[in-house]
Motif scaffolding. Structure first.
Motif, PDB file in Angstrom:
ATOM      1  N   LEU A  72      -3.348   3.257 -12.446  1.00 14.80           N
ATOM      2  CA  LEU A  72      -4.478   2.605 -11.905  1.00 14.80           C
ATOM      3  C   LEU A  72      -4.241   2.539 -10.495  1.00 14.80           C
ATOM      4  O   LEU A  72      -4.858   2.364  -9.534  1.00 14.80           O
ATOM      5  N   ALA A  73      -2.967   2.474 -10.032  1.00 15.59           N
ATOM      6  CA  ALA A  73      -2.561   2.592  -8.500  1.00 15.59           C
ATOM      7  C   ALA A  73      -2.780   4.086  -8.045  1.00 15.59           C
ATOM      8  O   ALA A  73      -3.449   4.521  -6.920  1.00 15.59           O
ATOM      9  N   TYR A  74      -2.132   5.154  -8.748  1.00 15.72           N
ATOM     10  CA  TYR A  74      -2.263   6.579  -8.299  1.00 15.72           C
ATOM     11  C   TYR A  74      -3.561   7.068  -8.126  1.00 15.72           C
ATOM     12  O   TYR A  74      -3.813   7.574  -7.044  1.00 15.72           O
ATOM     13  N   ALA A  75      -4.454   6.921  -9.209  1.00 13.36           N
ATOM     14  CA  ALA A  75      -5.710   7.553  -9.105  1.00 13.36           C
ATOM     15  C   ALA A  75      -6.474   6.887  -8.087  1.00 13.36           C
ATOM     16  O   ALA A  75      -7.380   7.497  -7.351  1.00 13.36           O
ATOM     17  N   THR A  76      -6.346   5.524  -7.814  1.00 11.70           N
ATOM     18  CA  THR A  76      -7.314   4.771  -6.997  1.00 11.70           C
ATOM     19  C   THR A  76      -6.803   5.121  -5.631  1.00 11.70           C
ATOM     20  O   THR A  76      -7.583   5.303  -4.850  1.00 11.70           O
ATOM     21  N   THR A  77      -5.551   5.415  -5.358  1.00 16.79           N
ATOM     22  CA  THR A  77      -4.984   5.697  -4.023  1.00 16.79           C
ATOM     23  C   THR A  77      -5.825   6.932  -3.589  1.00 16.79           C
ATOM     24  O   THR A  77      -6.331   7.073  -2.543  1.00 16.79           O
ATOM     25  N   ALA A  78      -5.896   8.077  -4.717  1.00 22.87           N
ATOM     26  CA  ALA A  78      -6.373   9.250  -4.395  1.00 22.87           C
ATOM     27  C   ALA A  78      -7.654   9.277  -4.052  1.00 22.87           C
ATOM     28  O   ALA A  78      -8.372  10.001  -2.869  1.00 22.87           O
ATOM     29  N   ALA A  79      -8.419   8.649  -4.983  1.00 20.14           N
ATOM     30  CA  ALA A  79      -9.831   8.638  -4.672  1.00 20.14           C
ATOM     31  C   ALA A  79     -10.447   7.755  -3.596  1.00 20.14           C
ATOM     32  O   ALA A  79     -11.318   8.377  -2.738  1.00 20.14           O
ATOM     33  N   LEU A 159      -5.646  -0.302  -1.032  1.00 23.47           N
ATOM     34  CA  LEU A 159      -4.929  -0.277   0.181  1.00 23.47           C
ATOM     35  C   LEU A 159      -4.249   0.795   0.744  1.00 23.47           C
ATOM     36  O   LEU A 159      -4.225   1.208   1.824  1.00 23.47           O
ATOM     37  N   ARG A 160      -3.229   1.370  -0.220  1.00 19.05           N
ATOM     38  CA  ARG A 160      -2.689   2.443   0.073  1.00 19.05           C
ATOM     39  C   ARG A 160      -3.778   3.719   0.526  1.00 19.05           C
ATOM     40  O   ARG A 160      -3.516   4.543   1.276  1.00 19.05           O
ATOM     41  N   GLY A 161      -4.922   3.759  -0.240  1.00 20.64           N
ATOM     42  CA  GLY A 161      -5.918   4.658   0.180  1.00 20.64           C
ATOM     43  C   GLY A 161      -6.557   4.463   1.430  1.00 20.64           C
ATOM     44  O   GLY A 161      -7.048   5.323   2.079  1.00 20.64           O
ATOM     45  N   LEU A 162      -6.676   3.298   1.750  1.00 21.60           N
ATOM     46  CA  LEU A 162      -7.066   2.662   3.191  1.00 21.60           C
ATOM     47  C   LEU A 162      -5.912   3.027   4.221  1.00 21.60           C
ATOM     48  O   LEU A 162      -6.277   2.478   5.270  1.00 21.60           O
ATOM     49  N   GLN A 163      -4.710   3.394   3.964  1.00 22.47           N
ATOM     50  CA  GLN A 163      -3.709   3.597   4.745  1.00 22.47           C
ATOM     51  C   GLN A 163      -2.960   2.490   4.938  1.00 22.47           C
ATOM     52  O   GLN A 163      -2.426   2.427   6.278  1.00 22.47           O
ATOM     53  N   ASP A 164      -3.035   1.601   4.345  1.00 20.08           N
ATOM     54  CA  ASP A 164      -2.359   0.438   4.482  1.00 20.08           C
ATOM     55  C   ASP A 164      -1.265   0.049   3.476  1.00 20.08           C
ATOM     56  O   ASP A 164      -1.642  -0.156   2.186  1.00 20.08           O
ATOM     57  N   THR A 231     -20.904   0.345 -14.552  1.00 20.41           N
ATOM     58  CA  THR A 231     -20.284   1.245 -15.744  1.00 20.41           C
ATOM     59  C   THR A 231     -19.812   2.512 -15.420  1.00 20.41           C
ATOM     60  O   THR A 231     -18.789   3.070 -15.731  1.00 20.41           O
ATOM     61  N   ALA A 232     -20.665   3.589 -14.712  1.00 21.06           N
ATOM     62  CA  ALA A 232     -20.435   4.700 -14.524  1.00 21.06           C
ATOM     63  C   ALA A 232     -19.122   5.040 -13.574  1.00 21.06           C
ATOM     64  O   ALA A 232     -18.178   5.722 -13.741  1.00 21.06           O
ATOM     65  N   GLY A 233     -18.871   4.103 -12.695  1.00 20.84           N
ATOM     66  CA  GLY A 233     -17.742   4.012 -11.897  1.00 20.84           C
ATOM     67  C   GLY A 233     -16.587   3.634 -12.508  1.00 20.84           C
ATOM     68  O   GLY A 233     -15.433   4.393 -12.416  1.00 20.84           O
ATOM     69  N   ILE A 234     -16.342   2.536 -13.584  1.00 20.80           N
ATOM     70  CA  ILE A 234     -15.355   2.328 -14.145  1.00 20.80           C
ATOM     71  C   ILE A 234     -14.881   3.451 -15.067  1.00 20.80           C
ATOM     72  O   ILE A 234     -13.824   3.780 -15.394  1.00 20.80           O
ATOM     73  N   LYS A 235     -16.016   4.197 -15.748  1.00 16.00           N
ATOM     74  CA  LYS A 235     -15.678   5.294 -16.526  1.00 16.00           C
ATOM     75  C   LYS A 235     -15.136   6.257 -15.883  1.00 16.00           C
ATOM     76  O   LYS A 235     -14.023   7.241 -16.300  1.00 16.00           O
ATOM     77  N   ALA A 236     -15.628   6.651 -14.704  1.00 16.07           N
ATOM     78  CA  ALA A 236     -14.871   7.856 -13.907  1.00 16.07           C
ATOM     79  C   ALA A 236     -13.731   7.573 -13.437  1.00 16.07           C
ATOM     80  O   ALA A 236     -12.734   8.318 -13.468  1.00 16.07           O
ATOM     81  N   SER A 237     -13.248   6.213 -13.254  1.00 14.19           N
ATOM     82  CA  SER A 237     -12.028   5.749 -12.885  1.00 14.19           C
ATOM     83  C   SER A 237     -10.900   6.109 -14.081  1.00 14.19           C
ATOM     84  O   SER A 237      -9.861   6.427 -13.863  1.00 14.19           O
ATOM     85  N   ALA A 238     -11.426   5.664 -15.296  1.00 17.18           N
ATOM     86  CA  ALA A 238     -10.833   5.834 -16.687  1.00 17.18           C
ATOM     87  C   ALA A 238     -10.320   7.291 -16.604  1.00 17.18           C
ATOM     88  O   ALA A 238      -9.373   7.801 -17.115  1.00 17.18           O
ATOM     89  N   ARG A 239     -11.479   8.239 -16.632  1.00 18.61           N
ATOM     90  CA  ARG A 239     -11.092   9.591 -16.891  1.00 18.61           C
ATOM     91  C   ARG A 239     -10.167  10.278 -15.783  1.00 18.61           C
ATOM     92  O   ARG A 239      -9.308  11.033 -16.194  1.00 18.61           O
TER      93      ARG A 239
END
Length: 445
Positions: A72-79, A159-164, A231-239
């Motif tokens: 959840l942290a790693y994939a979100t940071t990159a996206a 926040l990491r993705g936002l460089q914080d 829904t589409a965004g949540i599924k994309a995060s899961a993928r």
């Protein structure tokens, strides 16, 4: 000796400043997280041995449940970092909200699974009849904080993705202080015993999640990003997180196999293994801080469609990883005689741990490369390759580790197998980094 051209030196200095600005606070936040368990153990330990034993089992189960979802942290940071690089902050925050909604859904599912099965999970560990009720109580109450911890993971990624990385540090330190204070007040002041420790931790975890949500919601409103679940965004995060989940489970399997093999070597060896593993994990926090900086910076460069810049910063971070690994290895060699007495006075355990710690020290430069390249490829959204590479690493490590007792090897040989595991990871990651196939630019991979 020929000096590098001025533009190259300026670029390196810029990369160094970015790495330090993100890695140092990230390291502080990473170190603060394990202090939750340490504080609980110190406070509950004075209640009695049975309570501490129950806490140990419940904490192991809870830590595993949360660490499985670290994607959840790693994939979100990159996206999020990609969209920051593309200059689309509303879309970056919207992507982050999808990760947070996914965290809440997964957390609710974990609660639904843990509450009815808590006694069976505790029994599976073979806990004594005296400690089992304490473990079950702590596990059931603390499970209520899992959604909060998953939200913290996802929001930290935002926040990491936002460089914080400063805000996660402040929240982690405040959470630790609140957790310790609440535990003392509820365990001893209110007389709730181990249940008070669990409730104190849950309250602190939800407090941390609330602070993160406040920060993200403010950012969403400032940039006009929607807060509603998509829904589409949540599924994309899961993928996006699926391959990283495979990677994490493979890594957990490697650590479990190593512990199981060490346990079969004898009491002194398993005790020494735990000491070596604790030190290895502590060193990993320092190297992982550079990896976190890599996730955020690489994602931003690729989002800005600057592939040469991403390759340059990757090269510089590898140099950081090697240098950090050499420094940490030297510190381990020098500090071995001082480090061991903190954990044991048993001569047999010390005799087993000393050569194993030397292997840990020698492997640190390799670990530095592995952690950095792992972070680089995560930042590039190269999850499928990371999953495949870790499964391959598990396939190489498992037979090597299982052969240690068969061939009459001891703990040093087992940590040789652990070093082999890291070398395999280094080779798979280096080949991918060198190929350039991870250099996929744009706001989305």
């Amino acid at each position: 000796m020929t000096q590098a051209p001025a533009p190259a030196r300026a670029a390196r200095r810029q990369h160094d400043r970015e790495i330090v600005a993100l890695a140092v606070p990230a390291f502080g936040a990473l170190v603060a997280e394990p202090l939750f368990v340490m504080a609980d153990s110190a406070i509950v330990g004075h209640l009695g041995t049975a309570q501490l034993a129950g806490l140990g089992v419940a904490s192991a189960l809870l830590t595993t449940a949360v660490s499985v979802f670290v994607f959840l942290a790693y994939a979100t940071t990159a996206a999020v970092a990609r969209r920051v690089g593309a200059g689309d902050l509303p879309a970056a925050i919207r992507q982050g909200m999808d990760g947070i909604w996914l965290a809440l859904l997964l957390g609710a599912g974990v609660i639904a699974a843990v509450l009815p099965t808590a006694p069976a999970l505790v029994e599976f560990f073979g806990v004594s009849d005296t400690a089992a009720p304490y473990a079950t109580t702590y596990l059931r109450i603390s499970a209520l904080g899992i959604p909060a911890m998953l939200v913290v993971l996802a929001a930290t990624g935002v926040l990491r993705g936002l460089q914080d990385t400063r805000t996660p540090l402040y929240v982690a330190v405040a959470g630790f202080v609140a957790n310790a204070g609440l535990n003392v007040a509820l365990v001893y002041g209110a007389g709730l015993g181990i249940a008070g420790s669990a409730w104190g931790t849950v309250i602190a975890q939800w407090g941390m999640a609330a602070v993160y949500l406040l920060v993200v919601v403010r950012g969403a409103r400032r940039h006009g990003a929607s807060l509603r679940p998509d829904t589409a965004g949540i599924k994309a995060s899961a993928r996006a997180g699926g391959p990283l989940l495979v990677r994490t489970l493979s890594l957990r399997a490697i650590l479990l196999i190593a512990t199981a093999v060490a346990a079969g070597l004898g009491d002194a060896d398993i005790a020494a293994h735990q000491i070596a593993l604790a030190l290895w994990s502590l060193l990993a926090f320092a190297l992982d801080a550079i990896a976190i900086a890599g996730q955020a910076i690489i994602g931003r460069y690729l989002g800005a469609e600057d592939a040469p810049g991403a390759r340059d910063v990757c090269r510089r971070m590898v140099e950081w990883g090697i240098a950090a690994g050499i420094l940490l290895g030297l510190l381990v060699v020098v500090a071995r005689p001082l480090f061991l007495p903190l954990f044991t006075s048993d001569p047999a355990v010390k005799a087993s741990a000393l050569p194993a710690l030397l292997v840990v020290a020698l492997s640190q430069p390799v670990c530095g490369i592995v952690f950095v390249l792992d972070g680089v490829l995560m930042g590039a959204g190269d999850g499928p390759y990371l999953a495949w590479a870790m499964v391959l690493t598990l396939a190489v490590f498992a037979p090597a580790a299982l052969l240690v007792p068969v061939l009459g090897g001891g703990l040093t040989a087992l940590w040789g197998a652990m070093t082999l595991m890291m070398v395999v990871r280094m080779l798979t990651l280096w080949l991918r980094a060198r190929s350039g196939r991870w250099l996929v630019t744009g706001a989305a991979r």
